[in-house]
Design a protein around this motif. Structure first.
Motif, short mmCIF file in Angstrom:
data_model
loop_
_atom_site.label_atom_id
_atom_site.label_comp_id
_atom_site.label_asym_id
_atom_site.label_seq_id
_atom_site.Cartn_x
_atom_site.Cartn_y
_atom_site.Cartn_z
N ASP A 1 0.83 -1.22 0.00
CA ASP A 1 0.00 0.00 0.00
C ASP A 1 0.86 1.27 0.00
N GLU A 2 2.17 1.10 0.29
CA GLU A 2 3.04 2.28 0.36
C GLU A 2 3.39 2.80 -1.03
N ASN A 3 3.59 1.89 -1.95
CA ASN A 3 4.10 2.30 -3.25
C ASN A 3 3.21 1.72 -4.34
N VAL A 4 2.53 2.58 -5.05
CA VAL A 4 1.66 2.17 -6.15
C VAL A 4 2.26 2.73 -7.43
N ASP A 5 2.85 1.84 -8.21
CA ASP A 5 3.48 2.24 -9.48
C ASP A 5 4.50 3.35 -9.26
N GLY A 6 5.28 3.18 -8.18
CA GLY A 6 6.34 4.15 -7.93
C GLY A 6 5.88 5.41 -7.24
N ASN A 7 4.62 5.50 -6.83
CA ASN A 7 4.12 6.71 -6.18
C ASN A 7 3.60 6.37 -4.79
N ARG A 8 3.78 7.32 -3.88
CA ARG A 8 3.30 7.15 -2.52
C ARG A 8 2.05 7.99 -2.24
N GLU A 9 1.59 8.73 -3.22
CA GLU A 9 0.52 9.70 -2.97
C GLU A 9 -0.87 9.03 -3.05
N TYR A 10 -1.70 9.46 -2.12
CA TYR A 10 -3.12 9.15 -2.14
C TYR A 10 -3.87 10.49 -2.17
N GLN A 11 -4.95 10.54 -2.94
CA GLN A 11 -5.75 11.76 -2.99
C GLN A 11 -7.24 11.42 -2.84
N CYS A 12 -7.90 12.17 -1.95
CA CYS A 12 -9.36 12.04 -1.78
C CYS A 12 -10.03 12.83 -2.91
N ALA A 13 -11.15 12.32 -3.38
CA ALA A 13 -11.89 13.00 -4.45
C ALA A 13 -13.39 12.97 -4.14
N MET A 14 -14.07 13.99 -4.63
CA MET A 14 -15.52 14.05 -4.52
C MET A 14 -16.10 14.12 -5.92
N SER A 15 -17.10 13.28 -6.16
CA SER A 15 -17.68 13.19 -7.49
C SER A 15 -19.18 13.43 -7.41
N ASN A 16 -19.66 14.39 -8.23
CA ASN A 16 -21.09 14.69 -8.29
C ASN A 16 -21.66 14.04 -9.54
N THR A 17 -22.68 13.19 -9.34
CA THR A 17 -23.20 12.41 -10.46
C THR A 17 -23.94 13.26 -11.49
N ILE A 18 -24.52 14.38 -11.06
CA ILE A 18 -25.23 15.25 -12.00
C ILE A 18 -24.25 16.15 -12.74
N GLN A 19 -23.34 16.73 -12.00
CA GLN A 19 -22.37 17.63 -12.60
C GLN A 19 -21.38 16.88 -13.49
N GLY A 20 -21.06 15.63 -13.11
CA GLY A 20 -20.16 14.82 -13.91
C GLY A 20 -18.70 15.23 -13.78
N LEU A 21 -18.33 15.86 -12.66
CA LEU A 21 -16.96 16.28 -12.45
C LEU A 21 -16.40 15.65 -11.18
N ILE A 22 -15.08 15.48 -11.15
CA ILE A 22 -14.39 14.97 -9.98
C ILE A 22 -13.45 16.05 -9.48
N LYS A 23 -13.55 16.36 -8.19
CA LYS A 23 -12.66 17.34 -7.57
C LYS A 23 -11.72 16.61 -6.63
N LEU A 24 -10.41 16.86 -6.79
CA LEU A 24 -9.38 16.20 -6.01
C LEU A 24 -8.97 17.04 -4.82
N GLY A 25 -8.73 16.34 -3.69
CA GLY A 25 -8.22 17.01 -2.50
C GLY A 25 -6.71 16.99 -2.46
N GLY A 26 -6.18 17.32 -1.29
CA GLY A 26 -4.72 17.39 -1.14
C GLY A 26 -4.07 16.01 -1.15
N GLU A 27 -2.76 15.99 -1.44
CA GLU A 27 -2.00 14.74 -1.52
C GLU A 27 -1.61 14.26 -0.11
N LYS A 28 -1.63 12.92 0.05
CA LYS A 28 -1.18 12.28 1.28
C LYS A 28 -0.10 11.26 0.90
N GLN A 29 1.10 11.42 1.45
CA GLN A 29 2.16 10.46 1.20
C GLN A 29 2.15 9.40 2.32
#
Length: 633
Positions: free
Chosen positions: A200-228
């Motif tokens: 879980d530490e390294n995914v394809d050479g990256n340590r970052e995880y990002q939370c996202a919120m998705s609105n089904t009507i708007q059809g857009l995804i907004k990303l939050g801050g990075e977590k290493q």
């Protein structure tokens, strides 16, 4: 004693008054909103046209007015049709968002009644921007440890159906972290690992995880801050441990409003054992989520989730607190009353079990709050302001709509209902004498006619000797015309046995769904006088007349006294066989002069018959299916 047939002209006049009263009445019904009937939310796409409908019934025709955030609408973008009740927002932007509700009103002779609809919240479905941060945040864990990664400390504002997701960069694109038996995303957006692994530490050479919120009507995804994420080795195989409850929904207490879904969540530091769902509950997210559909007060209790493995069992208790804005016990209802009859409007509510009761209701008339200026002789409030009585309402001035608002610590509710006042049932035709003493041969008058409000047609029925006669039925021996309401008993056509049955109270009920009126007509037969009393009162002596007539000696008459002398009659005499003249009635002259006498079968004196004017029984009043006319007289 009834004086024969009542005049046809009087009946015609009464029926004409009845028709004029019906024509003069005007239908009047305050508005009743049929759409919308409950408060609601609408989530729409930006720049699209939005249509809101308001529908109501009433007489005269209803006109509509829409309010935006409780204010009159002055925007060029927001328009509505006052005749159809349709509101349109042209190309909605965030500027036009808010709460909309309509007024439905009608007016007659300056008197206005206004009904108010529940509010509709209109929002553009969207997720706002995550606040900027100071760069990636670092998290370090040990292999096998339970982990919770919060979405962001400051969450963006969002409207409409929104879901949380987590991503990691992979080959230059975002790779979704899919929930499984080990990973779980809660309803607040946090990512849980029942236990974390080195992978879980390294995914394809990256340590970052990002939370996202998705609105089904708007059809857009907004990303939050990075977590290493850094995961230290456990220094060997991950040891198996007894389960420990690490997370529960909103701590140990979850507050959910009545009629919404309750979502209870728990995470153990080891594998959960799924629970078999029932019709009310569903188990989701690999057993970590319990959904209770449409919660009610009875669902307020402590629930627990349980984790089990080969080393033991752990339990997490979650208390579900079912709360609610005021719950209607008796919401405001529309009321219709006859003019002059007090009208009672009730506004009773309660809070959820165990919570502080709502405050006293606030009352509004046609959308305007009723306060110190309200006429206390017209509107009386009682039972903690939960009941309002409109005193002696008048159709011309008191038709109106009322609103009742109640509030507790959770929220505010309102109910709408109207008062409609109708003309009362008025009896316009009834017998002059409601206690009729009749003799055989009389006409018994039972005619009753009434008028009512044009909005509420009246019905009639009879009640006689505990038997009810509906619609066109009538009691025995009553002649009844349902068109004219003409009703009578012609006693001259009844047998003595039938005549003996007419005594009693003929109860006429005139009614509709809001009122009943009764007219009671007592009918009694006059007792028959002693034999000869009428004649004695007239100065005659029936006994002397009988003696002088020789009537008692007829049975001893000689055969020679009959036209065919010396020839005996064929058998015993019947009364009808006794001749009363030489030839016939027309030529016979009795000892009283030019007129022939007549007797009853028992020998009592009746009177005299003349050649051209014999006594006739009274005739029933003339009528036809269309009502009496002068030609019937």
């Amino acid at each position: 004693m009834l004086g024969g047939v009542f005049p046809v002209s009087v009946l015609l006049l009464c029926l004409a008054v009845f028709a004029q009263a019906q024509q003069a009445d005007v239908p009047r019904q305050p508005p009743s909103i049929t759409e919308p009937t409950t408060r609601s939310q609408r989530f729409v796409k930006a720049t699209q046209d939005v249509i809101l409908n308001c529908k109501a019934e009433g007489q005269p025709d209803v006109v509509y007015e829409w309010l935006w955030n409780d204010n009159t609408i002055t925007s060029d973008v927001i328009t509505y049709d006052a005749n159809t009740g349709t509101l349109q927002i042209k190309g909605i932007t965030q500027r036009e968002e808010g709460f909309f509700n309509c007024k439905a009103k009608n007016t007659y002779q300056g008197q206005e009644a206004v009904a108010i609809s529940p509010k509709i919240e209109v929002r553009i479905a969207r997720v706002g921007e995550f606040p900027p941060d100071d760069g990636p945040k670092t998290f370090t864990f040990t292999e096998g440890q339970y982990v919770k990664l919060p979405c962001d400390e400051k969450m963006p504002i969002y409207y409409g159906p929104t879901t949380f997701k987590w991503y990691t960069p992979k080959s230059g694109t975002l790779h979704e972290v899919a929930p499984d038996e080990r990973k779980f995303i809660d309803q607040e957006g946090s990512l849980h690992f029942a236990y974390i692994e080195r992978g879980d530490e390294n995914v394809d050479g990256n340590r970052e995880y990002q939370c996202a919120m998705s609105n089904t009507i708007q059809g857009l995804i907004k990303l939050g801050g990075e977590k290493q994420v850094f995961v230290n080795s456990a220094g060997g195989p991950i040891p198996e441990r007894e389960p420990t409850a690490e997370y529960g929904s909103s701590g140990d207490l979850l507050i959910v409003e009545r009629n919404n879904d309750a979502i209870l969540e728990c995470v153990f530091n080891n594998e959960n054992k799924p629970i078999t769902p029932s019709s009310k509950y569903s188990i989701e997210n690999y057993g970590r989520t319990l959904r209770i559909r449409n919660v009610i007060e009875a669902d307020e209790k402590t629930y627990f989730c349980q984790g089990k493995n080969g080393l033991g069992t752990a339990r997490k208790d979650l208390l579900l607190n079912v709360t609610s804005s005021p719950i209607w016990v008796e919401p405001l209802q529309s009321v219709t009353v006859p003019e002059g009859q007090n009208a009672e409007l009730r506004c009773y509510s309660r809070s959820a079990v165990g919570e502080v009761p709502p405050g006293p209701p606030e009352w509004y008339k046609n959308g305007v709050r009723m306060g110190s200026g309200t006429d206390p002789t017209k509107y009386k409030f009682s039972d903690g302001n939960r009941k309002m009585t409109v005193m002696y309402p008048n159709k011309a001035s008191d038709i109106a709509c009322f609103q009742c608002y109640v509030e507790n610590s959770v929220g505010r509710e309102f109910s709408d209902g109207c008062l409609n006042v109708i003309l009362p049932i008025t009896v316009t035709v009834q017998p002059d004498d409601l206690d009729q003493v009749v003799s055989k041969g009389d006409i018994v008058n039972l005619t009753v006619v009434a008028t009512s409000d044009v909005l509420t047609p009246i019905k009639y029925r009879w009640i006689f000797k505990n038997v009810t006669y509906e619609s066109n039925e009538a009691p025995p021996y009553v002649t009844y015309d349902p068109v004219t309401q003409l009703a009578f008993i012609n006693t001259s056509v009844l047998t003595d046995e039938e005549y003996a049955e007419i005594d009693g109270v003929y109860r006429r009920e005139i009614y509709h769904q809001y009122q009943s009126v009764f007219v009671n007509i007592q009918v009694s037969r006059e007792e028959a006088p002693p034999v000869g009393k009428k004649e004695t009162d007239a100065g005659l002596d029936p006994e002397k007349d009988l003696k002088d007539s020789g009537f008692h000696d007829l049975s001893r008459a000689e055969f020679d006294d009959y036209p065919e002398k010396g020839k005996p009659p064929p058998g015993n005499f019947d009364f009808d066989d006794i001749p009363i003249g030489v030839d016939d009635d027309d030529d016979f002259e009795g000892e009283y002069g030019e007129e022939a006498t007549a007797f009853n079968e028992d020998g009592s004196f009746i009177g005299v018959y003349t050649k051209d004017n014999k006594s006739k029984p009274p005739q029933p009043p003339p009528y036809s299916a269309g009502g009496p006319t002068e030609s019937n007289v």
